[in-house]
Design a protein around this motif. Structure first.
Motif, PDB file in Angstrom:
ATOM      1  N   UNK A  62      50.471  29.161 107.217  1.00 50.69           N
ATOM      2  CA  UNK A  62      49.208  28.568 107.660  1.00 50.69           C
ATOM      3  C   UNK A  62      48.863  27.416 106.726  1.00 50.69           C
ATOM      4  N   UNK A  63      47.816  26.648 107.056  1.00 49.56           N
ATOM      5  CA  UNK A  63      47.461  25.480 106.239  1.00 49.56           C
ATOM      6  C   UNK A  63      47.017  25.873 104.831  1.00 49.56           C
ATOM      7  N   UNK A 112      55.734  21.159 103.955  1.00 50.56           N
ATOM      8  CA  UNK A 112      55.215  20.132 104.867  1.00 50.56           C
ATOM      9  C   UNK A 112      54.425  20.793 105.994  1.00 50.56           C
ATOM     10  N   UNK A 113      54.943  21.917 106.485  1.00 54.41           N
ATOM     11  CA  UNK A 113      54.233  22.627 107.552  1.00 54.41           C
ATOM     12  C   UNK A 113      52.869  23.122 107.076  1.00 54.41           C
ATOM     13  N   UNK A 114      52.765  23.425 105.777  1.00 53.66           N
ATOM     14  CA  UNK A 114      51.494  23.893 105.212  1.00 53.66           C
ATOM     15  C   UNK A 114      50.542  22.731 104.909  1.00 53.66           C
ATOM     16  N   UNK A 115      51.076  21.501 105.004  1.00 56.50           N
ATOM     17  CA  UNK A 115      50.220  20.333 104.816  1.00 56.50           C
ATOM     18  C   UNK A 115      50.449  19.562 103.537  1.00 56.50           C
ATOM     19  N   UNK A 150      62.729  24.475  97.832  1.00 51.07           N
ATOM     20  CA  UNK A 150      62.727  23.191  98.552  1.00 51.07           C
ATOM     21  C   UNK A 150      63.126  23.398 100.009  1.00 51.07           C
ATOM     22  N   UNK A 151      62.115  23.585 100.850  1.00 48.06           N
ATOM     23  CA  UNK A 151      62.319  23.687 102.302  1.00 48.06           C
ATOM     24  C   UNK A 151      61.169  22.939 102.979  1.00 48.06           C
ATOM     25  N   UNK A 196      54.368  19.715  97.534  1.00 41.47           N
ATOM     26  CA  UNK A 196      53.901  20.871  96.757  1.00 41.47           C
ATOM     27  C   UNK A 196      54.928  21.367  95.735  1.00 41.47           C
ATOM     28  N   UNK A 197      56.234  21.464  96.079  1.00 44.08           N
ATOM     29  CA  UNK A 197      57.194  21.963  95.068  1.00 44.08           C
ATOM     30  C   UNK A 197      57.161  21.146  93.782  1.00 44.08           C
ATOM     31  N   UNK A 198      57.046  19.840  93.911  1.00 44.63           N
ATOM     32  CA  UNK A 198      57.014  18.985  92.712  1.00 44.63           C
ATOM     33  C   UNK A 198      55.697  19.197  91.955  1.00 44.63           C
ATOM     34  N   UNK A 199      54.600  19.400  92.698  1.00 46.96           N
ATOM     35  CA  UNK A 199      53.300  19.595  92.039  1.00 46.96           C
ATOM     36  C   UNK A 199      53.272  20.878  91.210  1.00 46.96           C
TER      37      UNK A 199
END
Ligand code: NAP
Length: 248
Positions: A94-95, A196-199, A191-192, A203-206
């Motif tokens: 989900x978002x 992106x689907x979560x918005x 890394x998948x 995020x992985x880099x953050x």
């Protein structure tokens, strides 16, 4: 797995599931992957595995729809060997956002896919193996979020994965005496395309700075643990929740 057979991987067309399918096929297993909406990546992966000399098929199946989850094992292609292992990998977040902003529809969808889908498919696999007089292995894909809680991002998702882990432990004990093993892998940020689907594709880099290894995982690194747990090499392992999370 007690005998060679098919590994059914939900959400096996992309990300961690696809890496698991590649690795399982390379280890000699037949694989059946499922996807929810995007047929292209599923067809491409099946073609890739077959071209490499493996056996593979794909099925469309939204495991968040109870009747679909319950009917999936009955739809396994007749040309594949009997079901030997189930990987409950399909999962959604989900978002991203504060819990108070999550809609009821998001909560329902996340619980339906991550928890109910995993439970119903596992139930069908167990019934299938009992009826056939065989044993098998189940690997559930959890998340390190179950331990961390994912505050401000998706606590409902974290809670759904905690449910998956409790389910894994209980079902493993319930079935251990009859040789059916049930384990879980708990990946850290990997890394998948799920981010992106979560918005937030980045995020992985953050979050990398708060991972002890200072980097996100790669899907094949998670797949190694999944394929080991479903193999006979893990014959004395059941009820385990294996963290593959860079030190978290
Ligand atoms: P992903 O890249 O988003 O891939 C999702 C896969 O699941 C696709 O094959 C997708 O099919 C399928 N899928 C989505 N919804 C489905 C549904 N309702 N029914 C059946 N299949 C469905 O995901 P991923 O990152 O590889 O995640 C795999 C698992 O690992 C999930 O359980 C996730 O919670 C867990 N996990 C991921 C991370 C991470 O950082 N990536 C970390 C911890 C845990 P379509 O192509 O048709 O959409």
């Amino acid at each position: 797995m007690n005998e060679p057979g098919t590994v059914l991987i939900t959400g096996g067309s992309r990300g961690i599931g696809a890496a698991t399918a590649r690795l399982a096929a390379a280890a000699g297993h037949a694989v059946c992957i499922t996807y929810a909406a995007q047929q292209g990546p599923a067809d491409a992966l099946v073609a890739e595995i077959v071209a490499a000399g493996g056996r593979a098929a794909c099925l469309q199946a939204d495991v968040g729809v109870p009747a679909v989850a319950e009917g999936l094992i009955g739809r396994l292609p007749a040309g594949l060997p009997p079901l030997a292992a189930l990987v409950n990998n399909a999962g959604i977040t989900g978002p991203l956002g504060a819990f108070e902003q999550a809609t009821r529809a998001t909560l329902q969808q996340v619980l339906d896919v991550n928890v109910l889908g995993t439970m119903l498919l596992s139930q069908q696999a167990v019934r299938h193996w009992r009826a056939a007089g065989r044993a098998g292995a189940i690997v559930n894909v959890s998340s390190i979020a179950a331990a961390l809680g994912a505050p401000g991002e998706y606590v409902h998702y974290a809670a759904s994965k905690a449910a998956v882990e409790a389910f894994t432990v209980g079902l493993a004990k319930e079935l251990a005496a009859e040789g059916i093993r049930v384990n879980a892998v708990s990946p850290g940020t990997t890394l998948t395309e799920i981010h992106a689907a979560a918005g937030e594709p980045g995020r992985p880099q953050r979050v990398a700075a708060r991972i002890p290894m200072r980097r996100p995982g790669e899907a094949p690194e998670i797949a190694e643990a999944i394929v080991w747990l479903l193999s006979d090499k893990a014959s004395y392992v059941t009820g385990a929740v294996l963290k593959v999370a860079g030190g978290l």
